[in-house]
Scaffold this motif. Structure first.
Motif, PDB file in Angstrom:
ATOM      1  N   TYR A  62       0.814  -1.222   0.000  1.00 55.43           N
ATOM      2  CA  TYR A  62       0.000   0.000   0.000  1.00 55.43           C
ATOM      3  C   TYR A  62       0.845   1.270   0.000  1.00 55.43           C
ATOM      4  O   TYR A  62       0.329   2.363  -0.011  1.00 55.43           O
ATOM      5  N   ARG A  63       2.173   1.090   0.069  1.00 55.87           N
ATOM      6  CA  ARG A  63       3.026   2.261   0.058  1.00 55.87           C
ATOM      7  C   ARG A  63       3.696   2.407  -1.300  1.00 55.87           C
ATOM      8  O   ARG A  63       3.958   1.400  -1.962  1.00 55.87           O
ATOM      9  N   HIS A  64       3.958   3.618  -1.664  1.00 56.88           N
ATOM     10  CA  HIS A  64       4.681   3.832  -2.911  1.00 56.88           C
ATOM     11  C   HIS A  64       6.006   3.082  -2.851  1.00 56.88           C
ATOM     12  O   HIS A  64       6.764   3.226  -1.888  1.00 56.88           O
ATOM     13  N   PRO A  65       6.297   2.242  -3.861  1.00 56.44           N
ATOM     14  CA  PRO A  65       7.470   1.359  -3.781  1.00 56.44           C
ATOM     15  C   PRO A  65       8.798   2.068  -3.531  1.00 56.44           C
ATOM     16  O   PRO A  65       9.622   1.564  -2.768  1.00 56.44           O
ATOM     17  N   LEU A  67       9.279   5.065  -2.089  1.00 57.11           N
ATOM     18  CA  LEU A  67       9.243   5.594  -0.736  1.00 57.11           C
ATOM     19  C   LEU A  67       9.383   4.467   0.292  1.00 57.11           C
ATOM     20  O   LEU A  67      10.117   4.562   1.275  1.00 57.11           O
ATOM     21  N   ASP A  68       8.674   3.374   0.034  1.00 63.43           N
ATOM     22  CA  ASP A  68       8.686   2.228   0.933  1.00 63.43           C
ATOM     23  C   ASP A  68      10.095   1.655   1.084  1.00 63.43           C
ATOM     24  O   ASP A  68      10.570   1.416   2.189  1.00 63.43           O
TER      25      ASP A  68
END
Ligand SMILES: Nc1ncnc2c1ncn2[C@@H]1O[C@H](COP(=O)(O)OP(=O)(O)OP(=O)(O)O)[C@@H](O)[C@H]1O
Length: 276
Positions: A62-65, A67-68
């Motif tokens: 669910y997080r931007h890859p 950023l994650d």
């Protein structure tokens, strides 16, 4: 990173490599916990007779890859750094064996034993049973007070190194049993050892929220979090928390200003709960 893989349950790649000479007989890693943030495996991947704890933070779908990946990397790197610092300064924490922040894993020493929480509650539960019937019989709290002292010493040692834990609870402290005495070959002398359930070394774990800080305020909040956790996890032993603070004071030179600050932090906590 293939987004389709994130919903499956694969172990980190590092656990699928074979490092042993004859790796065929190496037992598979065991998944110990699956938390919100990550998973913890017990594995003999590194060496056959020394288990390791592998902490793995899988990608979050669910997080931007990008950023994650950046977040995971930064957090794991910081956790490893803090652990290494503690270790260097003689604080009782797991040794870091290897870390690959970009891949999301850290391999560390496996700590034998159980969380302090489990032992305290087991001990209190047992005492409770014994108390039935005879009223007013004082129970011997010495072993529990002793354990509280070791907890206070551990936190004092941590703060001395300039680290605050960020999530101090009796679940994030392991009680590592003492090695069996040399004479005791099979180590099965458990019968009259009930007093010994509270023995052992307090080892601090889970440094995922730890930071480097020397501020009284941060240290006081660390103690406050533990105090609140203690009160809700062990309501029957709440007043014994004073022993934690007393030994913290003895273990850490700068404790007194932290304990003054703790009064403020408590006050704020009370106000906040009154405002509801
Ligand atoms: N080095 C270790 N040796 C043995 N057991 C460990 C070790 N590290 C963690 N554990 C066990 O795994 C559990 C989870 O570990 P930890 O709390 O570090 O992971 P986490 O993903 O950060 O968890 P949380 O979601 O609670 O923050 C611990 O409660 C403990 O029982």
């Amino acid at each position: 990173m293939a987004p389709t893989e994130t919903h499956q349950f694969p172990p980190p790649k590092v656990l699928t490599y074979h490092h042993h000479q004859s790796s065929s007989s190496s037992p598979p890693p065991t998944l110990i916990t699956q938390g919100a943030e990550g998973r913890l495996y017990k594995t003999t991947h590194l060496t056959r007779d020394r288990p390791c704890a592998l902490k793995y933070r899988p990608p979050k779908p669910y997080r931007h890859p990008v950023l994650d990946a950046r977040l995971t990397k930064a957090r794991l790197a910081s956790e490893a750094k803090v652990l290494e610092r503690c270790r260097r300064e003689g604080v009782s924490v797991p040794a870091v064996y290897a870390v690959d922040p970009a891949a999301g894993w850290m391999m560390m020493e496996w700590i034998e034993g159980v969380p302090v929480r489990v032992r305290i509650n087991a001990w209190l539960g047992e005492r409770c049973g014994e108390e039935d019937g005879e009223e007013g019989e004082e129970m011997d709290e010495t072993p529990l007070v002793d354990l509280m002292k070791r907890v206070g010493e551990a936190v004092g040692a941590l703060h001395r190194t300039g680290v605050v834990h960020g999530d101090l609870t009796t679940s994030n402290m392991m009680l590592r049993p003492p090695p069996p005495p040399p004479g005791q070959v099979n180590g099965r002398e458990e019968e009259d050892n009930k007093a010994k359930v509270l023995e052992g070394e307090v080892v601090l774990i889970d440094f995922g929220l730890a930071t480097q800080s020397m501020s009284d305020e941060d240290r006081a909040v660390d103690l406050y979090v533990l105090e609140r956790a203690f009160a809700s996890t062990h309501p029957r032993a709440e007043r014994l928390f004073a022993s934690v603070l007393a030994s913290y004071r003895d273990a850490f030179k700068k404790a007194s200003s932290v304990l003054v600050k703790l009064e403020d932090v408590r006050m704020r906590g009370r106000k906040r709960s009154m405002l509801g």
